[in-house]
Design an enzyme around this catalytic site. Structure first.
Site, mmCIF file in Angstrom:
data_model
loop_
_atom_site.group_PDB
_atom_site.id
_atom_site.type_symbol
_atom_site.label_atom_id
_atom_site.label_comp_id
_atom_site.label_asym_id
_atom_site.label_seq_id
_atom_site.Cartn_x
_atom_site.Cartn_y
_atom_site.Cartn_z
ATOM 1 N N LYS A 121 130.375 2.735 47.349
ATOM 2 C CA LYS A 121 130.027 1.982 48.570
ATOM 3 C C LYS A 121 130.559 0.562 48.478
ATOM 4 O O LYS A 121 131.058 0.009 49.457
ATOM 5 C CB LYS A 121 128.510 1.965 48.784
ATOM 6 C CG LYS A 121 127.979 3.304 49.261
ATOM 7 C CD LYS A 121 126.548 3.193 49.740
ATOM 8 C CE LYS A 121 126.072 4.536 50.290
ATOM 9 N NZ LYS A 121 124.653 4.545 50.611
ATOM 10 N N LYS A 225 133.848 20.113 50.322
ATOM 11 C CA LYS A 225 132.559 20.461 50.914
ATOM 12 C C LYS A 225 132.473 20.036 52.380
ATOM 13 O O LYS A 225 132.995 18.984 52.734
ATOM 14 C CB LYS A 225 131.475 19.705 50.133
ATOM 15 C CG LYS A 225 130.287 20.522 49.753
ATOM 16 C CD LYS A 225 129.362 19.729 48.862
ATOM 17 C CE LYS A 225 128.524 18.752 49.636
ATOM 18 N NZ LYS A 225 127.342 18.266 48.918
ATOM 19 N N LYS A 228 128.857 15.622 56.700
ATOM 20 C CA LYS A 228 128.619 15.012 58.008
ATOM 21 C C LYS A 228 129.499 13.789 58.238
ATOM 22 O O LYS A 228 129.697 13.370 59.351
ATOM 23 C CB LYS A 228 127.145 14.678 58.215
ATOM 24 C CG LYS A 228 126.520 13.748 57.215
ATOM 25 C CD LYS A 228 125.032 13.585 57.537
ATOM 26 C CE LYS A 228 124.192 13.857 56.297
ATOM 27 N NZ LYS A 228 122.806 14.020 56.458
HETATM 28 P P1 AMP Z 1 123.581 15.297 52.132
HETATM 29 O O1 AMP Z 1 123.888 15.644 53.533
HETATM 30 O O2 AMP Z 1 124.821 15.146 51.299
HETATM 31 O O3 AMP Z 1 122.604 14.167 51.978
HETATM 32 O O4 AMP Z 1 122.854 16.567 51.474
HETATM 33 C C1 AMP Z 1 121.532 16.986 51.783
HETATM 34 C C2 AMP Z 1 121.311 18.363 51.163
HETATM 35 O O5 AMP Z 1 122.201 19.318 51.765
HETATM 36 C C3 AMP Z 1 121.578 18.431 49.653
HETATM 37 O O6 AMP Z 1 120.623 19.307 49.070
HETATM 38 C C4 AMP Z 1 122.973 19.043 49.557
HETATM 39 O O7 AMP Z 1 123.170 19.757 48.373
HETATM 40 C C5 AMP Z 1 122.999 19.967 50.769
HETATM 41 N N1 AMP Z 1 124.371 20.090 51.289
HETATM 42 C C6 AMP Z 1 125.094 19.104 51.902
HETATM 43 N N2 AMP Z 1 126.321 19.574 52.270
HETATM 44 C C7 AMP Z 1 126.382 20.864 51.855
HETATM 45 C C8 AMP Z 1 127.394 21.892 51.922
HETATM 46 N N3 AMP Z 1 128.577 21.665 52.500
HETATM 47 N N4 AMP Z 1 127.117 23.104 51.405
HETATM 48 C C9 AMP Z 1 125.916 23.332 50.829
HETATM 49 N N5 AMP Z 1 124.920 22.436 50.725
HETATM 50 C C10 AMP Z 1 125.134 21.208 51.227
#
Ligand code: AMP
Ligand code: TRP
Length: 363
Positions: A121, A225, A228
């Protein structure tokens, strides 16, 4: 287990939190939230919406307010039943920032400067951190020292606030994504350090990996991956996407120049579509490979579109009902904050006593 056993034995506490930013992706849904709803019966679950973390990169106040409601409505729509868990907003519970301050006073600055997320960041803000090979010391480049002035201390202290979120509830298990492991490690260290200095107080939290959450990859670059924050609009399906958007995005999902529908590392795009199919239809990848034998990518995509449309429809419809009902959402957050506060007070009082803060006279 008899009813009396259930009441006498407290369930283990799970806590996880998310920043109120934007929409949940299909990756969040299939990889995390959908699996969390399976744990609601076996654990006492706390889900925090961490608005105080969100202000480390200050959002527009009206966006922040709206995002908190949107976030809670999405969680409920995705299956987190408020009758079975406590959903609260971080700033509604007294104790997060208090405990964070206490822990800040036990955290060497160097440990925070070494956090990968801080370095990423900070680098985006122009703050360059130079690391010497073989040394744990962090040095700042000349440009870095100048840019340092523009980086708020909140960004640096972020992981301490996260540690406080967890320790304030004495949570035993914490579901977190891979990128948050380092922060959880710091939390474990801080808990251990506190216990050693002031006697046993905190449980050392463990990361919780729920059973088989699928890893969903970007539709336009399936080696990465689904996320968002992806700038490419076609890369990510959001749980609130409309059928036309789903159709467009899956229609343009990257595959390969072959014609075989098989899951393997040389076919990341097709494998990803099969994973999405399997997660939603419940069919195994092997069965899907047989089902699609001799068929083309168009047929695979058509089925994925159909499954996504049908599975996300109830989520989207439920979200739009919930977001109109602010009174209901407020009542969920009120119950969540009350339950959270009750637990948080106990732990904060214990911590305050142990470090020598005087107790406030009652009445
Ligand atoms: P984040 O959006 O990165 O804060 O992730 C929130 C939760 O969603 C965490 O438990 C991540 O492991 C899961 N997560 C985020 N993106 C993915 C993805 N593309 N595939 C599987 N799990 C995800
Ligand atoms: N830092 C986490 C993230 O960005 C969010 C978070 C804050 C969190 N406090 C937490 C996650 C406590 C788990 C437990 O995703």
């Amino acid at each position: 287990m008899s009813k009396s056993d259930q009441t006498s034995k407290p369930k283990p506490v799970i806590l996880t939190c998310a920043q109120p930013t934007g929409q949940l992706t299909l990756g969040n849904y299939l990889g995390a939230v959908r699996n969390w709803s399976d744990m609601l019966d076996d654990y006492e679950c706390f889900f925090g919406i961490v608005d105080l973390h969100a202000i480390t990169v200050p959002p527009k106040p009206s966006d922040l307010r709206q995002n908190v409601y949107s976030c809670i409505a999405q969680y409920i729509a995705c299956g987190l039943d408020p009758k079975k868990c406590h959903q609260f907003v971080q700033s509604h519970v007294i104790g997060h920032t208090e405990l964070a301050w206490i822990l800040t006073c036990m955290t060497p600055i160097g440990e925070l400067q070494r956090m990968t997320q801080f370095k990423d960041k900070a680098a985006k803000l122009g703050f360059k951190v130079a690391e010497e090979k073989g040394s744990d010391d962090v040095k700042f480049t000349h440009e870095g020292v100048r840019a340092q002035a523009s980086i708020n201390a909140g960004l640096l202290c972020y992981p301490v606030l996260m540690a406080a979120d967890i320790l304030l509830y004495n949570a035993e298990l914490v579901p977190v994504g891979e990128d948050q492991r380092q922060h959880l490690e710091l939390c474990r260290d801080l808990a251990g350090r506190f216990n050693q200095k002031y006697s046993e107080t905190f449980k050392i939290p463990e990361p919780y990996v729920p059973k088989t959450g699928a890893r969903i990859m970007s539709l336009s670059d399936p080696m990465h991956k689904m996320s968002k924050s992806d700038k490419n609009e076609k890369a990510t399906i959001f749980v609130l996407d409309k059928p036309e958007q789903i159709k467009k995005k899956i229609g343009s999902a990257v595959t390969d120049s072959e014609a075989e529908i098989k899951a393997n590392s040389t076919k990341p795009g097709v494998s990803n579509l099969l994973t999405i199919h399997s997660s939603l239809s419940g069919e195994s990848i092997n069965d899907l490979e047989s089902h699609f034998l001799g068929k083309g990518y168009g047929e695979l995509k058509a089925e994925v579109i159909e499954l996504l449309t049908e599975n996300l429809r109830p989520v989207r419809e439920s979200y739009h009902e919930l977001i109109k009902d602010k009174n209901y959402l407020d009542s969920v957050l009120k119950e969540g904050a009350q339950a959270a506060q009750k637990r948080a007070y106990k732990i904060l009082s214990k911590v305050s006593r142990k470090i020598g803060l005087t107790e406030r006279a009652r009445n």
